[in-house]
Design a protein around this motif. Structure first.
Motif, mmCIF file in Angstrom:
data_model
loop_
_atom_site.group_PDB
_atom_site.id
_atom_site.type_symbol
_atom_site.label_atom_id
_atom_site.label_comp_id
_atom_site.label_asym_id
_atom_site.label_seq_id
_atom_site.Cartn_x
_atom_site.Cartn_y
_atom_site.Cartn_z
ATOM 1 N N LYS A 196 -1.537 7.746 -3.311
ATOM 2 C CA LYS A 196 -2.561 6.635 -3.275
ATOM 3 C C LYS A 196 -3.598 6.673 -4.404
ATOM 4 C CE LYS A 196 -1.641 5.139 1.361
ATOM 5 N NZ LYS A 196 -2.114 4.859 3.016
ATOM 6 N N GLU A 199 -1.601 4.625 -6.446
ATOM 7 C CA GLU A 199 -0.751 3.567 -5.878
ATOM 8 C C GLU A 199 -2.046 2.370 -5.868
ATOM 9 O OE1 GLU A 199 2.025 2.364 -1.984
ATOM 10 O OE2 GLU A 199 -0.041 3.500 -1.445
ATOM 11 N N TYR A 208 -3.193 -3.126 -4.922
ATOM 12 C CA TYR A 208 -2.182 -2.182 -5.499
ATOM 13 C C TYR A 208 -2.134 -2.141 -6.796
ATOM 14 C CZ TYR A 208 -0.753 -1.422 -0.579
ATOM 15 O OH TYR A 208 -0.855 -1.122 0.772
ATOM 16 N N GLY A 212 2.009 1.323 -7.977
ATOM 17 C CA GLY A 212 2.109 1.563 -6.593
ATOM 18 C C GLY A 212 3.081 0.480 -6.154
ATOM 19 N N GLY A 216 5.647 3.202 -4.865
ATOM 20 C CA GLY A 216 5.054 3.661 -3.663
ATOM 21 C C GLY A 216 4.245 5.069 -3.466
ATOM 22 N N HIS A 217 3.305 5.084 -2.762
ATOM 23 C CA HIS A 217 2.639 6.440 -2.744
ATOM 24 C C HIS A 217 3.427 7.811 -2.499
ATOM 25 C CE1 HIS A 217 2.305 5.254 1.476
ATOM 26 N NE2 HIS A 217 1.936 6.536 1.873
#
Length: 322
Positions: A196, A199, A208, A212, A216-217
């Motif tokens: 994150k 992200e 975002y 991200g 995706g994280h």
């Protein structure tokens, strides 16, 4: 003046994050629909016609503005009638003071993370966690970014607060289930949302990033953690592989965007405590919304798949009556 302190009829003067700037045509002209935020909340604002068009050209790329505005009411909702507005200069404000933040200070979170790392007994796992969280490209972001943008821990330092809370839960769970590998569960809690840091972005709003949305994280975090493990020469260690699996599987199910599902006890524990901490934080935030103060049920909550029962809070009796 904080936005939450302003009353109808007050003149509001100060620096605020600009989270909406949209020029909207209507019959007879245009209006500029604005939204201002600070750490205490948000309030919409409006400008009209020629002034709106001129302001839009100045403001459409601005993150923070200085305003002078009258707080009025429109259909029962506070709204700022803008008298003066301009983009703020970078040296005039601190963006972190204009966004909601964890009640835990940076110093408190840093100290607690250090104490939790000391509880990790596996030397290679501890070395990896220390290496990652001392990386100057990682550490400032780890202790700054939120854990989400809407449902749980959506505020500055939210990621660190969430990770610390989970790691504390991990310690308790491992005390009860003594056969669990405490080093794996604590490290998993501290690093499960590592991705994150790339992200999510911190600007006038919490959003975002392109990376991200594309990756995706979990994937971002896996790659970052594995790169540190390779640098340390421990990427082939069985426990390091298990930790990497936990990062990829901590959302539990593929339908929840997990690339893989948990494959051993510590991975399941990480998934369960993540669910517990994130959902309880979300429920607490819903319960404490001002608009829910006297509601028996919340509005529909997608995260929970239900209406949250709040319990009707009856207004206090007026002692002058009866």
């Amino acid at each position: 003046m904080k936005l939450s302190d302003a009353k109808i009829g007050d003149m509001v003067l100060g620096f605020f994050a600009l989270s909406q700037c949209e020029l909207i045509p209507f019959t007879g002209g245009v209006r500029l629909q604005l939204e201002f935020r600070d750490a205490s909340g948000k309030v919409p604002g409006v400008m009209w016609n020629e002034e709106a068009e001129m302001a839009y050209q100045q403001l459409r790329t601005a993150e923070v503005v200085k305003i002078k505005a009258l707080l009025s009411s429109y259909k029962g909702t506070p709204q700022l009638q803008i008298e003066k507005i301009r983009p703020a200069k970078a040296e005039e404000y601190d963006l972190t003071e204009l966004l909601p933040a964890s009640e835990s200070s940076l110093e408190e979170l840093e100290q607690t993370v250090s104490e939790l790392i000391e509880l990790i007994e596996d030397a290679e796992i501890k070395n990896l966690v220390n290496d990652v969280l001392s990386d100057p490209q990682v550490r400032p972001r780890y202790f700054e970014v939120p854990a989400g943008t809407r449902w749980h821990h959506p505020y500055l330092r939210g990621l660190a607060e969430h990770s610390v809370s989970m790691a504390r839960l991990a310690v308790k769970v491992c005390e009860h289930y003594a056969y669990l590998d405490k080093s794996l569960v604590i490290a998993g809690a501290l690093l499960h949302d590592l991705g994150k840091i790339d992200e999510l972005t911190v600007g006038s709003t919490l959003e975002y990033s392109s990376e991200g949305r594309l990756f995706g994280h979990m994937v971002i975090g896996y790659e970052l953690l594995r790169s540190h493990a390779i640098k340390l020469g421990i990427a082939d260690d069985v426990n390091i592989k298990k930790l990497l699996h936990m990062v990829l599987s901590h959302q539990g199910k593929k339908e929840y965007s997990a690339p893989v599902e948990p494959a051993f006890e510590e991975a399941f524990v990480l998934y369960f405590i993540d669910e517990l901490d994130s959902k309880l934080n979300a429920i607490s935030r819903i319960r404490n919304k001002p608009e829910n103060e006297r509601q028996e049920f919340s509005e529909w909550v997608n995260l929970l798949g239900t209406y949250l029962y709040l319990g009707r809070k009856e207004p206090a009796e007026d002692p002058s009556k009866g």
